[in-house]
Design a protein around this motif. Structure first.
Motif, PDB file in Angstrom:
ATOM      1  N   GLN A 236       0.810  -1.215   0.000  1.00 27.84           N
ATOM      2  CA  GLN A 236       0.000   0.000   0.000  1.00 27.84           C
ATOM      3  C   GLN A 236       0.849   1.274   0.000  1.00 27.84           C
ATOM      4  O   GLN A 236       0.316   2.373  -0.139  1.00 27.84           O
ATOM      5  CB  GLN A 236      -0.920   0.010   1.225  1.00 27.84           C
ATOM      6  N   GLY A 237       2.148   1.122   0.181  1.00 27.10           N
ATOM      7  CA  GLY A 237       3.032   2.290   0.187  1.00 27.10           C
ATOM      8  C   GLY A 237       2.871   3.161   1.421  1.00 27.10           C
ATOM      9  O   GLY A 237       3.033   4.381   1.342  1.00 27.10           O
ATOM     10  N   ARG A 270       3.466   6.637  -0.072  1.00 28.05           N
ATOM     11  CA  ARG A 270       4.044   6.682  -1.410  1.00 28.05           C
ATOM     12  C   ARG A 270       2.982   6.252  -2.415  1.00 28.05           C
ATOM     13  O   ARG A 270       2.821   5.059  -2.693  1.00 28.05           O
ATOM     14  CB  ARG A 270       5.255   5.762  -1.505  1.00 28.05           C
ATOM     15  N   PRO A 271       2.242   7.208  -2.945  1.00 27.66           N
ATOM     16  CA  PRO A 271       1.211   6.845  -3.922  1.00 27.66           C
ATOM     17  C   PRO A 271       1.791   6.313  -5.223  1.00 27.66           C
ATOM     18  O   PRO A 271       1.101   5.620  -5.975  1.00 27.66           O
ATOM     19  CB  PRO A 271       0.460   8.157  -4.145  1.00 27.66           C
ATOM     20  N   SER A 272       3.047   6.632  -5.507  1.00 27.69           N
ATOM     21  CA  SER A 272       3.731   6.120  -6.694  1.00 27.69           C
ATOM     22  C   SER A 272       5.214   6.086  -6.412  1.00 27.69           C
ATOM     23  O   SER A 272       5.679   6.575  -5.374  1.00 27.69           O
ATOM     24  CB  SER A 272       3.436   7.002  -7.916  1.00 27.69           C
ATOM     25  N   ASP A 273       5.983   5.524  -7.333  1.00 22.18           N
ATOM     26  CA  ASP A 273       7.423   5.463  -7.131  1.00 22.18           C
ATOM     27  C   ASP A 273       8.094   6.814  -7.325  1.00 22.18           C
ATOM     28  O   ASP A 273       9.302   6.949  -7.117  1.00 22.18           O
ATOM     29  CB  ASP A 273       8.042   4.428  -8.076  1.00 22.18           C
ATOM     30  N   LYS A 274       7.329   7.839  -7.717  1.00 25.43           N
ATOM     31  CA  LYS A 274       7.882   9.174  -7.932  1.00 25.43           C
ATOM     32  C   LYS A 274       7.478  10.172  -6.852  1.00 25.43           C
ATOM     33  O   LYS A 274       8.026  11.272  -6.806  1.00 25.43           O
ATOM     34  CB  LYS A 274       7.449   9.713  -9.293  1.00 25.43           C
ATOM     35  N   THR A 275       6.513   9.829  -6.017  1.00 25.88           N
ATOM     36  CA  THR A 275       5.962  10.794  -5.060  1.00 25.88           C
ATOM     37  C   THR A 275       5.945  10.200  -3.657  1.00 25.88           C
ATOM     38  O   THR A 275       5.570   9.048  -3.460  1.00 25.88           O
ATOM     39  CB  THR A 275       4.537  11.207  -5.468  1.00 25.88           C
ATOM     40  N   THR A 276       6.359  11.030  -2.694  1.00 26.42           N
ATOM     41  CA  THR A 276       6.341  10.652  -1.284  1.00 26.42           C
ATOM     42  C   THR A 276       5.760  11.805  -0.469  1.00 26.42           C
ATOM     43  O   THR A 276       6.139  12.962  -0.664  1.00 26.42           O
ATOM     44  CB  THR A 276       7.758  10.338  -0.776  1.00 26.42           C
ATOM     45  N   SER A 330       8.206  14.997  -5.044  1.00 21.21           N
ATOM     46  CA  SER A 330       7.726  14.360  -6.268  1.00 21.21           C
ATOM     47  C   SER A 330       8.721  14.603  -7.392  1.00 21.21           C
ATOM     48  O   SER A 330       9.139  15.744  -7.632  1.00 21.21           O
ATOM     49  CB  SER A 330       6.353  14.923  -6.664  1.00 21.21           C
TER      50      SER A 330
END
Length: 739
Positions: A236-237, A270-276, A330
């Motif tokens: 789920q990040g 972490r909704p994606s590998d580019k954004t925290t 991001s």
């Protein structure tokens, strides 16, 4: 504590610096500053548009080009959380840069080191950094001197890169590392870091499950318990981390019991590998009793028991602190990263503290301490946002790592400060006669107060320029527009200041580098300055070398600096503050970190400092047969207070495969004056500490012995009137359980 901190880090209180105010600059300066301001804002906007264009480029074309690194702050936590020898720092550029390639003197103390030393507060960590002298304010607040300049008037403490009001003590329970930038830091952090900046990097959520509980017990019923729990759902990040602290102590000095609670939950998504996205909240509540120490009589410490207290029964120092941070990072493209930090701090301080005004003969043929009680009620609220774009690009064969940012901040400070009369007390036969059932008599003309608000708009730029592998340059600049308003005192001011920094690194081999830097910083003056109000300013030039040997098992750095500070506000005994002070500091600093063999770490630091008051005059009271008169005393040429010429610190620890680890350390501090008058001097002192620990599976036990030789020495008290005896020998036992 008998003071309060203004929004630029200055103190107000009886005998300390007054709350900062914002003055009005000249028309020419304002016109020049506004021109720079418009240019910087236009540049930030252009960069933002440029980043969108870069993001829109064909990704296939980008992959064909050689990528330049885009650093993420979280990488430090992952790669160095278990390392005792630091190799990377962020405090000088806001991005992770190898220390050997940073054109400044940087001190980094990782969690592993101050934990092994049984460090509890910020001062325990800073003792490992060269050029830093550790003291306290009335025994309830962190206080340190960097390169001859004290932290209250010339330093800045940050939590995860956001400015902090003064706290009781900065506890280490939730810190991953402490970073110190020596010299002016206004090019990144704005007003007040004239001589140094200290950043507290807190533990962040990590994507693994872990649980740690620890406790310790020592002399004077000193107990401490900590919890560090981390939970993560990788799919789920989401990661959640909670740190908590409970601490109580009766203290070495009489009637100085204290207690503290703290909790710090943080969550990362972490909704994606580019954004925290990371949200961090901390609550600290503390209860201390201030300590003015033992009086100085005719140039010597009073011959009384070292535990003797002359504080009144009213003394208390209670604080509640709320900290909230929301960080977004991001990656917009291969070469552009967006970062945003929203921060808020709510700080309340209610304090009543006894101060000494001198020692005088009494009717019984003994000596009395003349006392007063300072009553403080302070509430500070800090709300700010830092928006940053981090990009990498080339101009020909030259590589750039460019950070552009814009900080918006509002700092509110509402306080009242009154001085009440207290009955005298005999030095050698102290009998308390203060009546707790009667209201305080407030001395007329001594009260202060403010209901101020400061607004800051500050764009900044830092560019790391790599011309070739052996030559790099760093250029930074920040423009601060500060508007200050206090309707309570009918004060309204504004400042426009530009703070530049430039540095370069020459490295012909991977194991040796030379660097140089120069920079300026500023701090707004006290609101009680009489006459023209100019900003206090500092300027530094520094050169140094950094050497790495034995496959990075030995790191050594050498720095030589010249630092000046001008327009120092000097409050005198008549109540008038004038900017009649200048100070100069020159020195040499050496730091060595070694790992000669596996599981053996050694940290050594040495500093020589020549901190001199080049222009300093103040009025002092002179007692005559007809009453009190005031005489102007020229202190020019005197040494700055708490600026010893020599400080040496070493700690070495050796671990073995059977789980045992032994550590021993020494700290030498040369003689130091306690005030600008240079009348009383704390002597040289050498203290020894040691530790032994044993790890068995998931459990670790540790014993720390502090002040092994039971040295009797003194620390900072109140001005030139007193000192506080340091703790004697103490044995502390601790345990740690990891699951």
């Amino acid at each position: 504590m008998h003071g309060c901190i203004g929004h630029a880090g200055e103190t107000c209180g009886h005998g300390e610096r007054i709350i900062v105010g914002r003055g009005r600059g000249t028309t020419d300066n304002r016109r020049i500053a506004m021109r720079y301001f418009r240019q910087l804002l236009i540049f930030v906007c252009i960069l933002g548009l440029t980043s969108n264009l870069i993001f829109a480029q064909n990704t296939e074309e980008e992959e064909k080009k050689e990528e330049l690194p885009v650093y993420a702050g979280e990488e430090i936590v992952v790669t160095e959380s278990k390392e005792k020898v630091p190799t990377v720092s962020t405090i000088a550029t806001k991005v992770p840069v190898p220390i050997r390639l940073t054109p400044a003197s940087i001190g980094v103390v990782n969690h592993g080191l101050f934990q092994h030393q049984s460090g509890v507060v910020l001062g325990d960590a800073l003792r490992n950094v060269s050029g830093v002298n550790i003291q306290t304010v009335f025994g309830v607040t962190d206080f340190f001197v960097i390169r001859g300049f004290d932290s209250l008037s010339s330093g800045l403490v940050l939590t995860d890169g956001a400015s902090e009001p003064e706290a009781t003590f900065y506890n280490l329970y939730n810190l991953e590392r402490v970073e110190v930038l020596k010299g002016p830091g206004a090019f990144l952090y704005g007003g007040n870091p004239l001589s140094g900046s200290v950043n507290l990097n807190r533990k962040q959520p990590i994507f693994t499950n872990a649980f740690q509980v620890g406790g310790s017990y020592g002399p004077y019923k000193t107990g401490r318990g900590t919890v560090d729990a981390n939970w993560a759902d990788v799919d789920q990040g989401i990661a959640l981390r909670v740190n908590a602290l409970r601490q109580v102590s009766d203290s070495y000095r009489d009637d100085k019991d204290s207690g503290l609670w703290a909790v710090n939950p943080a969550v990362t998504w972490r909704p994606s590998d580019k954004t925290t996205v990371t949200a961090n909240f901390e609550y600290v509540t503390s209860r201390y009793k201030s300590d003015s120490g033992l009086p100085i009589i005719n140039g010597a410490v009073a011959d009384v028991p070292r535990t003797q207290s002359y504080q009144s029964p009213f003394d208390a120092s209670d604080q509640d602190i709320y900290r909230a941070r929301v960080d977004l990072q991001s990656r917009l493209s291969q070469r552009v990263t967006l970062r945003n930090k929203l921060y808020y701090t709510d700080f309340s301080w209610v304090s009543q503290g006894t101060l000494f005004s001198g020692v005088f003969p009494n009717a019984q043929g003994s000596l009395d301490i003349v006392r007063s009680l300072v009553l403080l009620d302070d509430r500070q609220q800090v709300l700010g946002n830092q928006f940053e774009l981090l990009s990498t690009f080339r101009t020909g064969h030259v590589e750039h790592t460019l950070l552009t940012g814009l900080e918006l901040m509002q700092w509110k400070d509402k306080f009242t400060l009154d001085v009440a009369a207290l009955p005298n007390i005999d030095v050698f036969n102290p009998v308390e006669t203060a009546n707790t059932s009667q209201p305080h008599f407030i001395i007329p003309g001594q009260s202060q107060g403010a209901d101020s608000k400061s607004r800051v708009v500050a764009p900044y730029v830092v560019n790391r320029i790599v011309f070739c592998p052996c030559y790099q340059a760093f250029v930074g600049v920040r423009y601060d527009r500060i508007d200050y308003d206090d309707p309570l005192t009918s004060t309204s001011r504004n400042y426009n200041k530009l703070s530049p920094m430039a540095g370069m690194v020459v490295s012909f081999t991977k194991d040796l580098s030379f660097y140089a830097n120069a920079g300026k910083a500023f701090a707004p003056p006290s609101s009680l300055v009489a006459g023209p109000r100019e900003t206090e300013e500092s300027f530094q030039m520094e050169v140094g070398a950094k050497k790495y040997l034995l496959d990075n098992r030995l790191h050594a750095s050498l720095a030589v600096y010249h630092l000046t500070k001008n327009n120092i506000g000097i409050p005198d005994a008549t109540g008038v503050t004038k900017q009649d002070g200048d100070q100069r500091s020159r020195g040499v600093e050496l730091e060595v970190m070694m790992r000669p063999v596996r599981n053996w770490h050694t940290f050594l630091s040495y500093s020589f400092s020549d901190a001199t008051l080049t222009r300093f005059a103040e009025f002092v009271p002179v007692f005559t047969q007809t009453g009190i008169t005031y005489q102007l005393m020229d202190r020019s040429g005197n040494r700055a207070a708490f600026s010893p010429r020599h400080i040496f610190n070493v700690w070495t620890a050796r671990g073995f495969d059977n789980g045992l680890e032994f550590g021993i350390g020494a700290r030498y501090v040369a003689s130091q004056f306690i005030a600008e008058d240079n009348q009383f001097q704390i002597g040289n002192v050498l203290t020894l500490d040691a530790s032994v620990s044993y790890a068995y599976r998931l459990i670790k036990f540790r014993i720390n012995a502090k002040n092994l030789t039971n040295q009797e020495y003194e620390t900072r008290g109140f001005g030139s009137a007193s000192i506080i005896p340091a703790n004697p020998f103490g044995l502390y036992c601790a345990f740690e359980v990891n699951i």
